[in-house]
Design a protein around this motif. Structure first.
Motif, mmCIF file in Angstrom:
data_model
loop_
_atom_site.group_PDB
_atom_site.id
_atom_site.type_symbol
_atom_site.label_atom_id
_atom_site.label_comp_id
_atom_site.label_asym_id
_atom_site.label_seq_id
_atom_site.Cartn_x
_atom_site.Cartn_y
_atom_site.Cartn_z
ATOM 1 N N PHE A 167 38.167 59.504 48.656
ATOM 2 C CA PHE A 167 39.063 58.387 48.392
ATOM 3 C C PHE A 167 38.335 57.193 47.773
ATOM 4 O O PHE A 167 38.766 56.057 47.913
ATOM 5 N N ILE A 168 37.252 57.477 47.090
ATOM 6 C CA ILE A 168 36.425 56.397 46.548
ATOM 7 C C ILE A 168 37.172 55.557 45.507
ATOM 8 O O ILE A 168 36.994 54.349 45.425
ATOM 9 N N GLU A 169 38.030 56.193 44.721
ATOM 10 C CA GLU A 169 38.768 55.468 43.678
ATOM 11 C C GLU A 169 39.653 54.392 44.294
ATOM 12 O O GLU A 169 39.620 53.232 43.900
ATOM 13 N N SER A 170 40.446 54.786 45.285
ATOM 14 C CA SER A 170 41.338 53.826 45.924
ATOM 15 C C SER A 170 40.554 52.803 46.740
ATOM 16 O O SER A 170 40.920 51.624 46.786
ATOM 17 N N ASN A 171 39.467 53.240 47.368
ATOM 18 C CA ASN A 171 38.644 52.316 48.148
ATOM 19 C C ASN A 171 38.041 51.219 47.291
ATOM 20 O O ASN A 171 38.054 50.039 47.640
ATOM 21 N N LEU A 172 37.516 51.603 46.124
ATOM 22 C CA LEU A 172 36.929 50.618 45.211
ATOM 23 C C LEU A 172 37.983 49.660 44.684
ATOM 24 O O LEU A 172 37.740 48.462 44.526
ATOM 25 N N SER A 173 39.161 50.195 44.402
ATOM 26 C CA SER A 173 40.246 49.344 43.910
ATOM 27 C C SER A 173 40.623 48.308 44.962
ATOM 28 O O SER A 173 40.870 47.144 44.641
ATOM 29 N N ASN A 174 40.668 48.746 46.224
ATOM 30 C CA ASN A 174 40.988 47.815 47.303
ATOM 31 C C ASN A 174 39.929 46.738 47.440
ATOM 32 O O ASN A 174 40.241 45.563 47.647
ATOM 33 N N ILE A 175 38.669 47.134 47.325
ATOM 34 C CA ILE A 175 37.568 46.177 47.427
ATOM 35 C C ILE A 175 37.637 45.162 46.297
ATOM 36 O O ILE A 175 37.497 43.956 46.508
ATOM 37 N N GLU A 176 37.871 45.661 45.087
ATOM 38 C CA GLU A 176 37.964 44.766 43.936
ATOM 39 C C GLU A 176 39.112 43.785 44.118
ATOM 40 O O GLU A 176 39.001 42.603 43.805
ATOM 41 N N GLY A 177 40.228 44.300 44.648
ATOM 42 C CA GLY A 177 41.380 43.435 44.877
ATOM 43 C C GLY A 177 41.092 42.361 45.907
ATOM 44 O O GLY A 177 41.480 41.201 45.742
ATOM 45 N N GLN A 178 40.398 42.739 46.981
ATOM 46 C CA GLN A 178 40.060 41.787 48.034
ATOM 47 C C GLN A 178 39.119 40.712 47.518
ATOM 48 O O GLN A 178 39.284 39.523 47.797
ATOM 49 N N ILE A 179 38.121 41.146 46.756
ATOM 50 C CA ILE A 179 37.153 40.198 46.203
ATOM 51 C C ILE A 179 37.836 39.222 45.252
ATOM 52 O O ILE A 179 37.610 38.007 45.305
ATOM 53 N N TYR A 180 38.703 39.771 44.378
ATOM 54 C CA TYR A 180 39.378 38.906 43.409
ATOM 55 C C TYR A 180 40.315 37.934 44.118
ATOM 56 O O TYR A 180 40.421 36.764 43.730
ATOM 57 N N SER A 181 40.982 38.418 45.171
ATOM 58 C CA SER A 181 41.877 37.548 45.936
ATOM 59 C C SER A 181 41.097 36.394 46.561
ATOM 60 O O SER A 181 41.556 35.250 46.575
ATOM 61 N N GLU A 182 39.903 36.699 47.076
ATOM 62 C CA GLU A 182 39.063 35.659 47.669
ATOM 63 C C GLU A 182 38.625 34.647 46.617
ATOM 64 O O GLU A 182 38.555 33.444 46.887
ATOM 65 N N ILE A 183 38.343 35.146 45.403
ATOM 66 C CA ILE A 183 37.944 34.249 44.312
ATOM 67 C C ILE A 183 39.098 33.324 43.949
ATOM 68 O O ILE A 183 38.913 32.118 43.732
ATOM 69 N N GLN A 184 40.310 33.879 43.889
ATOM 70 C CA GLN A 184 41.487 33.073 43.574
ATOM 71 C C GLN A 184 41.711 31.993 44.630
ATOM 72 O O GLN A 184 41.934 30.823 44.296
ATOM 73 N N ASP A 185 41.662 32.410 45.890
ATOM 74 C CA ASP A 185 41.867 31.445 46.973
ATOM 75 C C ASP A 185 40.797 30.356 46.939
ATOM 76 O O ASP A 185 41.089 29.177 47.171
ATOM 77 N N GLY A 186 39.571 30.757 46.626
ATOM 78 C CA GLY A 186 38.478 29.789 46.530
ATOM 79 C C GLY A 186 38.692 28.808 45.400
ATOM 80 O O GLY A 186 38.433 27.602 45.530
ATOM 81 N N GLY A 187 39.192 29.304 44.263
ATOM 82 C CA GLY A 187 39.450 28.444 43.117
ATOM 83 C C GLY A 187 40.514 27.410 43.413
ATOM 84 O O GLY A 187 40.388 26.227 43.047
ATOM 85 N N ILE A 188 41.551 27.831 44.105
ATOM 86 C CA ILE A 188 42.629 26.902 44.457
ATOM 87 C C ILE A 188 42.139 25.870 45.473
ATOM 88 O O ILE A 188 42.475 24.688 45.385
ATOM 89 N N LEU A 189 41.336 26.319 46.433
ATOM 90 C CA LEU A 189 40.791 25.392 47.430
ATOM 91 C C LEU A 189 39.917 24.334 46.770
ATOM 92 O O LEU A 189 40.019 23.137 47.078
ATOM 93 N N ILE A 190 39.072 24.761 45.849
ATOM 94 C CA ILE A 190 38.202 23.823 45.138
ATOM 95 C C ILE A 190 39.040 22.847 44.314
ATOM 96 O O ILE A 190 38.731 21.654 44.232
ATOM 97 N N ALA A 191 40.113 23.361 43.697
ATOM 98 C CA ALA A 191 40.987 22.505 42.889
ATOM 99 C C ALA A 191 41.622 21.412 43.738
ATOM 100 O O ALA A 191 41.746 20.258 43.306
ATOM 101 N N ARG A 192 42.028 21.767 44.947
ATOM 102 C CA ARG A 192 42.625 20.762 45.844
ATOM 103 C C ARG A 192 41.604 19.672 46.189
ATOM 104 O O ARG A 192 41.949 18.488 46.271
ATOM 105 N N GLN A 193 40.369 20.101 46.399
ATOM 106 C CA GLN A 193 39.323 19.125 46.699
ATOM 107 C C GLN A 193 38.988 18.285 45.474
ATOM 108 O O GLN A 193 38.749 17.083 45.576
ATOM 109 N N LEU A 194 38.998 18.947 44.325
ATOM 110 C CA LEU A 194 38.669 18.272 43.071
ATOM 111 C C LEU A 194 39.743 17.264 42.676
ATOM 112 O O LEU A 194 39.466 16.286 41.962
ATOM 113 N N LEU A 195 40.952 17.500 43.167
ATOM 114 C CA LEU A 195 42.077 16.610 42.858
ATOM 115 C C LEU A 195 41.797 15.179 43.305
ATOM 116 O O LEU A 195 42.293 14.223 42.715
#
Length: 243
Positions: A119-147
């Protein structure tokens, strides 16, 4: 060879290495099981922790002695016991086979590793999704602080988050975007044309694109704090509702 294929190959090689070591151990042909197993376990543990974190604790449990263990027997004996030459009480377990119990634990670990490989294909996709989601949340958090420091900079940063998300949505639906570095508007139109988003969503994204343009390009117009707050809220809505 893609990165996924390289990882698949490495995991398969690790699985085969474990299988050969287990067979040799079963036939009592191994010369340095402790050394070879420890090397294999260290590599395999890392693979399982990254690709199948939900099986990580189980994988470790077949090797590592439970600190809360109250007795030693068939259900609690682990590979680390064998390596440390620990054996159950001969009176209570006169026919206890340490090699057989060790092999069973080792076999269970190999089975888990094999499942990761399948199940490596689906596992990697999930990991990539989790990492990208964390990056998005981090970007929004920084934007709020930068505001609090720069309204324009906060808006520009959120614009990047929106562009990145819409690009991933387009990729997920197989929509090709002509421009190398598309803007929010460049992504919004094809998504609407492909019926990935409806008209109300298209209009909302269009509004977000206008605010982002004020923050990033129109130097003669200053964005308001309220506009950028709406941009941030819009980005959070997009991430949770547009896939």
């Amino acid at each position: 060879m893609t990165k996924r294929e390289e990882i698949q190959k490495e995991v398969e090689a690790l699985y085969q290495e474990g299988t050969k070591l287990a067979v040799a151990f079963q036939k009592k042909e191994e010369k340095q099981f402790q050394y070879d197993y420890q090397r294999w376990y260290t590599k395999a543990l890392k693979v399982v922790s990254v690709l199948a974190p939900d099986r990580h604790a189980e994988f470790r449990a077949y090797y590592e002695i439970d600190a809360k263990r109250k007795s030693l027997g068939y259900e609690t004996y682990v590979i680390q016991d064998y390596i440390k030459n620990v054996v159950p009480n001969k009176i209570n377990y006169p026919k206890f086979d340490t090699r057989s119990q060790t092999l069973q634990c080792f076999f269970n670990q190999i089975t888990i590793l094999n499942a990761v490989s399948e199940f490596i294909e689906s596992n990697l996709s999930n990991i990539e999704g989790q990492i990208y989601s964390e990056i998005q949340d981090g970007g929004i958090l920084i934007a709020r602080q930068l505001l609090k420091v720069s309204i324009r900079a906060a808006g520009a940063l959120v614009g990047v988050v929106i562009e990145g998300h819409l690009q991933k949505v387009a990729d997920a639906h197989g929509i090709k975007i002509g421009k190398k570095n598309p803007t929010i508007s460049d992504l919004n139109e094809p998504l609407k044309a492909a019926a990935v988003i409806d008209t109300p969503t298209w209009r909302k994204i269009s509004f977000l694109a206008d605010v982002r343009n004020i923050c990033s390009h129109k130097k003669d117009i200053e964005p308001s704090k309220q506009q950028v707050e709406e941009l941030i809220q819009g980005a959070e809505w997009l991430i949770k509702n547009v896939f």
